[in-house]
Design an enzyme around this catalytic site. Structure first.
Site, PDB file in Angstrom:
ATOM      1  N   SER A  49     -28.510  23.619 -62.810  1.00 52.26           N
ATOM      2  CA  SER A  49     -29.066  24.942 -63.504  1.00 52.26           C
ATOM      3  C   SER A  49     -27.838  25.660 -64.261  1.00 52.26           C
ATOM      4  CB  SER A  49     -29.931  25.694 -62.703  1.00 52.26           C
ATOM      5  OG  SER A  49     -29.326  26.374 -61.769  1.00 52.26           O
ATOM      6  N   ASP A  81     -30.174  21.058 -66.416  1.00 55.20           N
ATOM      7  CA  ASP A  81     -31.782  22.036 -66.329  1.00 55.20           C
ATOM      8  C   ASP A  81     -31.767  23.158 -66.984  1.00 55.20           C
ATOM      9  OD1 ASP A  81     -34.469  22.335 -65.262  1.00 55.20           O
ATOM     10  OD2 ASP A  81     -33.576  23.434 -63.338  1.00 55.20           O
ATOM     11  N   ASP A 104     -33.777  24.771 -73.339  1.00 57.94           N
ATOM     12  CA  ASP A 104     -35.141  25.770 -73.116  1.00 57.94           C
ATOM     13  C   ASP A 104     -35.191  26.906 -74.009  1.00 57.94           C
ATOM     14  OD1 ASP A 104     -36.833  27.192 -72.115  1.00 57.94           O
ATOM     15  OD2 ASP A 104     -36.187  27.563 -70.248  1.00 57.94           O
ATOM     16  N   GLU A 134     -38.721  22.577 -73.870  1.00 58.55           N
ATOM     17  CA  GLU A 134     -39.900  23.245 -73.419  1.00 58.55           C
ATOM     18  C   GLU A 134     -40.695  23.964 -74.344  1.00 58.55           C
ATOM     19  OE1 GLU A 134     -39.011  25.437 -69.748  1.00 58.55           O
ATOM     20  OE2 GLU A 134     -40.516  27.100 -70.209  1.00 58.55           O
ATOM     21  N   HIS A 210     -42.635  21.954 -64.223  1.00 59.82           N
ATOM     22  CA  HIS A 210     -41.530  22.729 -63.687  1.00 59.82           C
ATOM     23  C   HIS A 210     -42.288  23.480 -62.850  1.00 59.82           C
ATOM     24  CE1 HIS A 210     -37.754  22.524 -66.189  1.00 59.82           C
ATOM     25  NE2 HIS A 210     -38.442  21.761 -66.856  1.00 59.82           N
ATOM     26  N   ALA A 212     -42.861  23.404 -59.630  1.00 59.06           N
ATOM     27  CA  ALA A 212     -43.967  22.642 -58.697  1.00 59.06           C
ATOM     28  C   ALA A 212     -43.937  22.521 -57.454  1.00 59.06           C
ATOM     29  CB  ALA A 212     -43.750  21.286 -59.432  1.00 59.06           C
ATOM     30  N   SER A 213     -42.880  23.221 -56.891  1.00 57.53           N
ATOM     31  CA  SER A 213     -42.485  23.147 -55.248  1.00 57.53           C
ATOM     32  C   SER A 213     -43.990  23.752 -54.699  1.00 57.53           C
ATOM     33  CB  SER A 213     -41.568  24.323 -54.754  1.00 57.53           C
ATOM     34  OG  SER A 213     -40.280  23.871 -55.197  1.00 57.53           O
ATOM     35  N   ASP A 255     -37.062  22.935 -56.732  1.00 61.05           N
ATOM     36  CA  ASP A 255     -35.649  23.434 -56.174  1.00 61.05           C
ATOM     37  C   ASP A 255     -36.273  24.333 -54.952  1.00 61.05           C
ATOM     38  OD1 ASP A 255     -33.338  24.834 -55.869  1.00 61.05           O
ATOM     39  OD2 ASP A 255     -33.373  26.003 -57.894  1.00 61.05           O
TER      40      ASP A 255
HETATM   41  P1  13P Z   1     -39.614  25.673 -58.097  1.00 57.75           P
HETATM   42  O1  13P Z   1     -39.185  27.011 -58.076  1.00 57.75           O
HETATM   43  O2  13P Z   1     -41.023  25.476 -57.998  1.00 57.75           O
HETATM   44  O3  13P Z   1     -39.185  24.678 -57.160  1.00 57.75           O
HETATM   45  O4  13P Z   1     -39.282  24.914 -59.569  1.00 57.75           O
HETATM   46  C1  13P Z   1     -37.929  24.407 -59.807  1.00 57.75           C
HETATM   47  C2  13P Z   1     -37.739  24.160 -61.503  1.00 57.75           C
HETATM   48  O5  13P Z   1     -38.711  24.109 -62.209  1.00 57.75           O
HETATM   49  C3  13P Z   1     -36.587  23.805 -61.808  1.00 57.75           C
HETATM   50  O6  13P Z   1     -36.359  23.621 -63.186  1.00 57.75           O
HETATM   51  O1  G3H Z   2     -35.923  26.637 -62.488  1.00 58.41           O
HETATM   52  C1  G3H Z   2     -34.922  26.882 -61.839  1.00 58.41           C
HETATM   53  C2  G3H Z   2     -34.273  26.775 -60.963  1.00 58.41           C
HETATM   54  O2  G3H Z   2     -34.991  26.875 -59.791  1.00 58.41           O
HETATM   55  C3  G3H Z   2     -32.826  26.854 -60.867  1.00 58.41           C
HETATM   56  O3  G3H Z   2     -32.798  28.324 -60.266  1.00 58.41           O
HETATM   57  O4  G3H Z   2     -31.312  29.253 -61.910  1.00 58.41           O
HETATM   58  O5  G3H Z   2     -31.534  30.096 -59.439  1.00 58.41           O
HETATM   59  O6  G3H Z   2     -30.422  27.914 -59.974  1.00 58.41           O
HETATM   60  P1  G3H Z   2     -31.398  28.833 -60.448  1.00 58.41           P
HETATM   61 ZN    ZN Z   3     -37.741  24.685 -63.990  1.00 55.62          ZN
END
Ligand code: 13P
Ligand code: G3H
Ligand code: ZN
Length: 307
Positions: A49, A81, A104, A134, A210, A212-213, A255
């Site tokens: 990211s 990302d 994005d 996106e 996205h 998706a955790s 993530d």
């Molecule tokens: P989570 O926060 O659900 O893991 O999503 C991560 C994500 O979409 C990174 O682009």
């Molecule tokens: O979708 C975002 C990811 O979880 C990345 O998070 O911007 O804190 O690195 P971050």
């Molecule tokens: Zn994301």
């Protein structure tokens, strides 16, 4: 072996499975994901990211990923990302490090999102780099939005048709009710599968999920037992991820679950072994737990054995 996003997502789309895209910020997370991919024989998407780049450096992360890709026979995509900063996405394309970038523009007015995505696609394709875009707004970490705001933020199938036609992007991140971070919803997860089905029928590019955790219960319990304040965290159940994949999702971003695993591993170790100060010993259980999470995701997504 480094490979473009388009190639592995086209294969995934034909095979009706999804490939896991894991955010990496440090060596341990990269090692955990690579070790899971090796044991599962899975293709892999490693993504950084803007925040990861700020934390660790683009060149530094690229060096780690390129070395890992050189040392494996598995197909590896190196992906930017959520590139929201247009100039950073251009820098990433010019750097020659990435095989794929996400622009994005989801928070921009529609016309501007189209215009900027189109420019990124032109520059990226000239260097054989794939582009994920996106459409619709996937809520961020702290944004608990109302039902009507949620509805307005979702991807509209007819707009998706126009967006793909105008931009020529290679993959599309869709907003169907997921959210980034550990606190995704107050009640039960309620994804808009009808909308996903309509989008998948209307456009042929691979779709990306996205936020998706799943916030696995066992790992969350380990975090909270050792002091992490995430008791109200809630993720997307595995069954809903599976359903989304049957309806056309080909890339699933993870993530938060890796962050929770990292946290759970470290907290438990430090509590149980207060005399240890060696970072290698402290980080080992965190790495092992992240590896186990990544293996589980690869099986869930159906990409195990697809390398
Ligand atoms: P989570 O926060 O659900 O893991 O999503 C991560 C994500 O979409 C990174 O682009
Ligand atoms: O979708 C975002 C990811 O979880 C990345 O998070 O911007 O804190 O690195 P971050
Ligand atoms: Zn994301």
């Amino acid at each position: 072996m480094l490979i473009s996003l388009s190639i592995i997502l086209t294969k995934a789309q034909k095979g009706r499975y999804a490939v896991g895209a894991f955010n990496i910020n440090n060596l341990e997370t990269l090692q955990a994901v690579m070790s899971a991919a090796e044991s599962e024989r899975s293709p892999i998407i490693l993504q950084t990211s803007e925040g990861a780049i700020e934390y660790a450096g683009m060149e530094e992360l690229a060096a780690l990923v390129h070395l890992a890709a050189r040392k494996t026979k598995l197909p590896v995509v190196f992906h930017l990302d959520h590139g929201k900063n247009f100039n950073l996405v251009i820098t990433a394309i010019k750097s020659g490090f990435y095989t794929s970038v996400m622009f994005d523009g989801s928070s921009l007015p529609y016309k501007e999102n189209v215009q900027k995505t189109k420019t990124i696609v032109r520059l990226a394709h000239a260097k054989k780099i794939s582009v994920e875009a996106e459409l619709g707004l996937i809520a961020g970490k702290e944004d608990f939005i109302s039902v009507s705001e949620r509805e307005a933020a979702m991807t509209q199938p007819s707009q998706a048709v126009d967006f793909i036609k105008q931009t020529g992007c290679d993959a599309l991140a869709v907003a169907i009710g997921t959210r980034h971070g550990a606190f995704k919803m107050k009640k039960e997860s309620n994804l808009d599968f009808e909308r996903l089905k309509d989008i998948a029928e209307a456009i042929s590019v691979p779709l990306v999920l996205h936020g998706a955790s799943g916030v696995p219960a066992r790992i969350k319990a380990q975090c909270t037992k050792y002091g992490c304040e995430i008791a109200s965290a809630k993720g997307i159940p595995d069954s809903q991820i599976k359903k989304a994949i049957t309806l056309g999702i080909c890339k699933v971003n993870i993530d938060t679950d890796m962050r929770i695993a990292f946290d759970a591993g470290i907290r438990k170790f430090l509590k149980e072994k207060p005399g240890v100060i060696d970072p290698r010993e402290i980080l080992k259980p965190a790495k092992d737990l992240m590896t186990a999470v990544a293996c589980h995701k690869m099986r869930l997504f159906g990409c195990s054995g697809k390398a």
